[in-house]
Design a protein around this motif. Structure first.
Motif, PDB file in Angstrom:
ATOM      1  N   UNK A   1       9.297  20.452  -4.374  1.00 30.58           N
ATOM      2  CA  UNK A   1       8.364  19.426  -4.812  1.00 30.58           C
ATOM      3  C   UNK A   1       7.266  19.995  -5.700  1.00 30.58           C
ATOM      4  N   UNK A   2       6.710  21.141  -5.292  1.00 31.89           N
ATOM      5  CA  UNK A   2       5.643  21.769  -6.075  1.00 31.89           C
ATOM      6  C   UNK A   2       6.157  22.217  -7.440  1.00 31.89           C
TER       7      UNK A   2
ATOM      8  N   UNK B   1      14.824   8.090  -5.639  1.00 31.22           N
ATOM      9  CA  UNK B   1      14.929   9.426  -6.254  1.00 31.22           C
ATOM     10  C   UNK B   1      13.533  10.030  -6.452  1.00 31.22           C
ATOM     11  N   UNK B   2      13.342  11.242  -5.941  1.00 30.96           N
ATOM     12  CA  UNK B   2      12.016  11.859  -6.026  1.00 30.96           C
ATOM     13  C   UNK B   2      11.625  12.180  -7.459  1.00 30.96           C
ATOM     14  N   UNK B   3      12.620  12.440  -8.306  1.00 30.19           N
ATOM     15  CA  UNK B   3      12.318  12.768  -9.698  1.00 30.19           C
ATOM     16  C   UNK B   3      11.680  11.570 -10.411  1.00 30.19           C
TER      17      UNK B   3
ATOM     18  N   UNK C   1       4.287  14.832  -4.181  1.00 31.77           N
ATOM     19  CA  UNK C   1       5.739  14.873  -4.370  1.00 31.77           C
ATOM     20  C   UNK C   1       6.398  15.717  -3.277  1.00 31.77           C
ATOM     21  N   UNK C   2       5.786  16.853  -2.954  1.00 34.05           N
ATOM     22  CA  UNK C   2       6.321  17.693  -1.891  1.00 34.05           C
ATOM     23  C   UNK C   2       6.305  17.009  -0.540  1.00 34.05           C
TER      24      UNK C   2
ATOM     25  N   UNK D   1       3.346   9.786  -9.584  1.00 35.79           N
ATOM     26  CA  UNK D   1       2.273  10.539  -8.934  1.00 35.79           C
ATOM     27  C   UNK D   1       1.369  11.198  -9.976  1.00 35.79           C
ATOM     28  N   UNK D   2       1.968  11.693 -11.064  1.00 40.47           N
ATOM     29  CA  UNK D   2       1.160  12.299 -12.125  1.00 40.47           C
ATOM     30  C   UNK D   2       0.238  11.262 -12.760  1.00 40.47           C
TER      31      UNK D   2
END
Length: 254
Positions: free
Chosen positions: A195-196, A108-110, A130-131, A116-117
């Motif tokens: 993503x952005x 899951x990208x979320x 993320x994008x 990433x942060x």
């Protein structure tokens, strides 16, 4: 034909806006069907967008989101095209890595956004990363399938004519995969922006996602709807640019 199509598309937009106005701004049995506290009216949304552009407050947020989206789109698309072609031309390699690619794509990208942060900070880099994860797999699977779909008869004929691998790539594989590539690019435009915006929504100091998050935090429904409408227009503009490039490169195709 094109004029008729454009007219029908505009008609759909007009009907949707009229229905939105009817449900949120026209009293029926004393009050609108959809309460304005939860659903902004089209008039208020348009006024808010005009105010944003009039005072110039939206431009810095648009610019930051545009940079993040374009970087994610370009990096993810280039990587997806190159690796998709590579895997398509190396079936054994593709078979080895196939389960791992699918496993990473299933994440899951979320869940990746906070990671990433943490790794890259709250700046542009984490939003771009993320994008890229969203864009890459869309382009990769389409290009990979496009290369695999090359007609064996055409490939055999080209080899009989003495084409080397470089010529096969240029005259057979690339034209065959171009339709798949642009099909994925149209989808990837939205994913790059998603993503952005999601990255900005979860943590940033600027961008359209940040504006939407700020509006949501103070229950400003008009601000939320205005931000989403600006995002929708943003995607349409970028998609039109991709369509123009597609028509130029695929002019040979009926």
């Amino acid at each position: 034909m094109r004029g008729k199509l454009l007219s029908l598309q505009l008609l759909v937009a007009v009907v949707a806006i009229a229905l939105w106005h009817l449900l949120t701004a026209v009293p029926i049995l004393g009050e609108p069907i959809l309460p304005t506290f939860f659903f902004a009216t089209p008039e208020n949304v348009v006024r808010r967008i005009i105010r944003w552009f009039s005072d110039g407050s939206i431009f810095i947020h648009l610019w930051i989101t545009l940079i993040e989206s374009v970087l994610a789109f370009v990096i993810g698309s280039v990587a997806g095209i190159l690796i998709g072609f590579w895997f398509g031309r190396q079936p054994a390699l593709a078979a080895v890595f196939d389960p791992y690619v699918k496993m990473v794509n299933a994440l899951p990208r979320i869940v990746l956004a906070p990671i990433f942060a943490l790794w890259l900070g709250l700046g542009i880099a984490s939003k771009v990363a993320l994008g890229v994860t969203l864009v890459f797999f869309v382009v990769f699977f389409n290009v990979y399938q496009g290369v695999k779909e090359v007609s064996p008869q055409i490939l055999a004929s080209a080899r009989m004519l003495g084409m080397n691998e470089r010529q096969l790539l240029k005259h057979v594989y690339l034209p065959s995969a171009l339709s798949w590539v642009f099909s994925s690019l149209h989808t990837s435009v939205g994913f790059a922006l998603v993503g952005a915006v999601v990255g900005e929504y979860l943590g940033s100091a600027a961008g359209l996602g940040y504006r939407i998050s700020q509006a949501e935090g103070v229950f400003d429904v008009t601000g939320v709807f205005s931000g989403m409408l600006v995002l929708a227009m943003f995607v349409l503009i970028i998609d039109v640019a991709v369509t123009l490039i597609e028509r130029r490169l695929l002019a040979w195709k009926a």
